[in-house]
Design an enzyme around this catalytic site. Structure first.
Site, PDB file in Angstrom:
ATOM      1  N   GLY A 464       0.829  -1.204   0.000  1.00 56.73           N
ATOM      2  CA  GLY A 464       0.000   0.000   0.000  1.00 56.73           C
ATOM      3  C   GLY A 464       0.851   1.236   0.000  1.00 56.73           C
ATOM      4  CE  LYS A 465       2.580   7.317  -2.927  1.00 53.74           C
ATOM      5  NZ  LYS A 465       2.642   7.864  -4.310  1.00 53.74           N
ATOM      6  N   GLY A 466       1.011   5.107   1.985  1.00 49.65           N
ATOM      7  CA  GLY A 466       0.502   5.940   3.060  1.00 49.65           C
ATOM      8  C   GLY A 466       0.717   7.404   2.801  1.00 49.65           C
ATOM      9  N   GLY A 467       0.614   8.201   3.877  1.00 53.99           N
ATOM     10  CA  GLY A 467       0.674   9.649   3.752  1.00 53.99           C
ATOM     11  C   GLY A 467       1.986  10.172   3.228  1.00 53.99           C
ATOM     12  CG  PHE A 468       5.650   9.804   5.249  1.00 53.28           C
ATOM     13  CD1 PHE A 468       4.922   9.593   6.392  1.00 53.28           C
ATOM     14  CD2 PHE A 468       6.883   9.177   5.128  1.00 53.28           C
ATOM     15  CE1 PHE A 468       5.399   8.787   7.394  1.00 53.28           C
ATOM     16  CE2 PHE A 468       7.377   8.368   6.130  1.00 53.28           C
ATOM     17  CZ  PHE A 468       6.618   8.170   7.283  1.00 53.28           C
ATOM     18  N   GLY A 469       4.749   7.729   2.161  1.00 54.15           N
ATOM     19  CA  GLY A 469       5.610   6.741   1.549  1.00 54.15           C
ATOM     20  C   GLY A 469       4.916   5.443   1.236  1.00 54.15           C
ATOM     21  CB  VAL A 471       2.773   0.500   3.426  1.00 53.46           C
ATOM     22  CG1 VAL A 471       2.731  -0.389   4.664  1.00 53.46           C
ATOM     23  CG2 VAL A 471       2.356   1.923   3.779  1.00 53.46           C
ATOM     24  CE  LYS A 485       2.569   5.072   6.502  1.00 59.24           C
ATOM     25  NZ  LYS A 485       1.685   6.105   7.086  1.00 59.24           N
ATOM     26  CG  ASP A 580      -5.438  12.017   4.861  1.00 61.87           C
ATOM     27  OD1 ASP A 580      -6.388  12.343   4.125  1.00 61.87           O
ATOM     28  OD2 ASP A 580      -4.465  11.362   4.456  1.00 61.87           O
TER      29      ASP A 580
END
Length: 765
Positions: A464-469, A471, A485, A580
């Site tokens: 996956g992809k989080g708020g700053f990078g 995962v 992450k 968010d």
């Protein structure tokens, strides 16, 4: 007794909300008033307020507990006061209450004209559906009225309450149960008119089964008349079993004194049998606050100081004072207090002035109090003691000592800060070393970049992809699964957002927030390591990679309830705004337990002043008020959560149709205007849901997504409503209805509304 030429008048309040002005004109008559209210803490205040038109009095006060699903228009911020409740068709002068009504509601008979109206009744048992918002007792529903020869039936008329400022209108509940077993071509169909407006159409009320019609938003008129008109194709005239009319009362829950302070001050009141004007809420309304009690302007208010000097107090100093943790000044001077000074007073962390002079105290001052006194944190005034000689002479000089101490400490802090910064700069220039930020929780594990490569098999499995990078999935040495992450932002922005997420996660602890395992700050390599949630995100199950396993309605309710509890904890327990909130940030564990993730944008906020910060968030979920004003508060999260509620009902994303970009809030309003919940609900449910719970969630979502943040509920309110929805759905699943019982009329819960507001069941035409 004869009528009084000068009627007695006084006001009634529930907690800090105005209820009604009583007008007592006949001493021989009984005056009874009823309100349905939700207890926000352990105390409910019922106050009689003198308005200089006679001395208020009360003969009896009765409290009856109700189920949480009863009366859908009574909730934490709103109570409902009864105008009248009538039982149509019973024996003359018959009043039904406990034990026939387990909630001891009073159902008086309705006086009708026997020349034009007749009563009908049955001895058959009245059954009810799995969810019943009113639970009217059988003896009430076993009688009804119907016109003798006319096709129309007109009930009692009534007026608006002129003495209530900005009259809010009335909630009306009509109970309709067929008592005659229809045969052949017999049918009972009729229209209901409120004044001249066609309010609802009824097609054959269910036989011996409790059903009702109510409006989800109050109707506002100066005068109210209900008329039931038989339809041309109906062979039988209208029928009516019972009717209830209420008006809404706004309850300012945030104006009630903090529950812990109320508990403490009530204990003090009991310990010393204090009378004064100590009734009702200690702080609110402000013009009725308790004598000697001063409160701050927090929401909820807190007791800031307590002055009980010259109050005739006797006995020992009670430990109950220590429960008042918000107090800065406590004055118990010039009473008849005796015995030792309790050490519990030292636990009052905010206490700055303690005046115990003019009493008969003995023994030593507790060491903990003396330390505070000697360090200047507390000004202690006491007549005599064996270990505090000369303390009064030092009182004047304490201010100077405090000022000097602050200056010295400030200078030392600046020097130490410069030295620390210089040392950190030297370390960063060496490169490759692991830097530990002193502001991050010391119990977290610190990983090097090489260890992270090993944990994630060289970052080979992105999940996956989080708020700053991005995962990645990984395993610790003990084979515990984790999510890693890894930051992929520019160094300046990355460092800022990295620290935000690590600090946020290290400070908060809740079963519905992802648990932070550790972090990596190895040169320019930044990463966060947290627990792995096997089921992915709510987004995945609604529309993403796991959308084939579409969660059923009850599972979705449980997920959003747990997410709401986490947000409520962030807001009330941590003073933090997530910023968010979205379905992809609600992660699911093995048993579909929900946990909120991605606190990289979180900010601490003040309860007094809204924060003005740079605009951040995800399109479709962002609060429109926040986008216009750049002013952030916890209600911005509430808006985002309202969008998620619409997602779980509809199964649709926040923004539909990439070209036209229709927002889900607008879509739901458009669909609801047709008056059918089926047009809104996710088709994958295949009808397996309780209509009441869906409508209640939709209404809650509409409240959460109101344009003005002041009109949105708090997350605490959201949690309360969602718990009710879960309970409704659980009742539904325990006793699922037969297909023939699921039609609009036969659902047993028909809500009407002619405004743009949302009701809990099909709206009127």
């Amino acid at each position: 007794m004869a009528q009084s030429s000068t009627p007695l008048q006084f006001d009634l309040f529930v907690n800090v909300g105005f209820w009604i002005t009583l007008n007592i004109t006949d001493a021989s008559s009984e005056y009874a008033y009823e309100v349905v209210t939700v207890a926000s803490n352990n105390f409910i205040w019922v106050c009689l307020v003198n308005i200089n038109m006679g001395t208020p009095f009360i003969s009896a006060l009765e409290l009856r507990p109700l189920k949480s699903n009863l009366y859908p228009y009574a909730y934490q911020n709103q109570s409902s006061a009864i105008l009248f409740r009538f039982n149509y068709g019973p024996t003359e002068n018959e009043i039904i209450r406990y034990p026939d009504d387990p909630y001891d509601r009073i159902w008086p008979w309705y006086r009708y004209n026997k020349a034009i109206i007749k009563s009908i009744n049955t001895t058959e048992n009245i059954t009810r559906y799995g969810v019943d918002n009113y639970e009217v007792p059988n003896p009430v529903l076993q009688t009804a009225i119907t016109p003798l020869s006319s096709p129309n039936l007109t009930t009692n008329s009534y007026d608006a309450l002129s003495y209530i400022p900005n009259f809010p209108g009335y909630y009306m509940v009509l109970h309709l149960t067929e008592l005659q077993k229809l045969s052949g071509n017999q049918s009972r169909q009729f229209d209901m008119y409120l004044n001249d407006w066609n309010w609802y159409s009824i097609e054959e009320p269910p036989y011996c089964k409790a059903s009702y019609i109510y409006n989800s938003e109050p109707d506002i008129y100066s005068h109210y008349v209900y008329t039931f008109v038989q339809l041309s194709n109906s062979t039988l005239p209208p029928i009516l079993n019972a009717m209830e009319v209420y008006w809404p009362m706004t309850m300012q829950v945030n104006q009630l004194t903090s529950a812990s302070d109320v508990s403490g001050i009530m204990a003090v009141k009991a310990d010393y049998q204090i009378v004064r004007n100590w009734n009702g809420d200690p702080c609110s309304p402000a013009n009725f606050s308790w004598h000697g009690v001063s409160c701050n302007t927090e929401e909820p208010p807190q007791i800031a100081s307590l002055n009980l000097s010259y109050s005739g107090l006797s006995g020992k100093i009670s430990d109950s004072f220590a429960k008042l943790q918000s107090i800065t000044r406590l004055d118990l001077s010039h009473n008849n207090l005796s015995g030792d000074i309790p050490v519990s007073l030292a636990s009052m962390l905010k206490l700055q002035v303690l005046n115990l002079s003019g009493n008969h105290l003995n023994g030593d001052v507790p060491e903990a109090l003396m330390k505070k006194n000697n360090s200047g944190l507390l000004l202690l005034l006491v007549d005599s003691c064996t270990n505090c000689e000369g303390h009064s002479k030092r009182s004047i000089s304490k201010i100077i000592i405090i000022v000097i101490s602050i200056v010295v400490v400030t200078v030392l802090a600046v020097i130490m800060g410069l030295l620390l910064l210089r040392m950190l700069n030297r370390r960063s220039r060496r490169g490759g070393s692991v830097e530990q930020d002193t502001q991050i929780h010391s119990e977290l594990k610190i990983f090097t970049h090489e260890v992270l490569k090993s944990i994630t098999n060289n970052f080979s499995q992105p999940i996956g992809k989080g708020g700053f990078g991005i995962v990645y999935h990984g395993y610790l040495e003990n084979q515990t699964e984790v999510a890693v992450k890894v930051c992929c932002l520019e160094p300046t922005q990355a460092n800022k957002q990295f620290l935000a997420e690590v600090k946020s996660l290290s400070l908060v602890h809740h079963k519905n927030l992802v648990t932070l395992v550790g972090y990596c700050k190895d040169g320019n390599n930044l990463a966060v390591v947290y627990e792995y949630l096997r089921r992915g995100s709510l987004f995945d199950h609604l529309r993403g990679k796991d959308s084939s396993s579409a969660l059923d309605w009850k599972m979705r309710l449980n997920i959003v309830l747990e997410a709401a509890q986490a947000l409520d904890y962030l807001h009330t327990g941590c003073g933090m705004v997530h910023r968010d909130v979205k379905s992809s940030n609600i992660l699911l564990g093995q048993n579909f337990e929900a946990k909120i993730s991605d606190l990289g944008l979180a900010r601490m906020f003040s309860a007094d002043v809204n924060s003005v910060i740079s605009l951040s968030g995800t399109p479709g979920y962002m609060d429109p008020e926040y986008q216009l004003t750049f002013t952030l508060n916890e209600k911005s999260d509430v808006y985002s959560f309202g969008v998620i509620l619409m997602e779980i009902v509809t199964g649709e994303p926040p923004i539909l149709n990439a070209r036209e970009r229709i927002h889900i809030v607008k879509l739901v309003k458009q669909l609801l205007s047709k008056g059918s919940i089926e047009d809104v609900v996710d088709s994958r449910f295949e009808g397996e849901y309780d209509t009441n719970s869906v409508w209640k969630v939709v209404e809650l979502a509409m409240m959460c997504t109101k344009d003005e943040s002041a009109n949105r509920p708090t997350m605490a309110d959201v949690v309360v409503h969602l718990k009710d929805c879960v309970q409704i759905e659980e009742h539904h699943q325990k006793g699922k209805l037969e297909p023939s019982e699921k039609s609009d009329m036969n659902s047993g819960s028909i809500s009407t509304s002619h405004s743009a507001g949302i009701s809990f069941a099909p709206v009127s035409r």
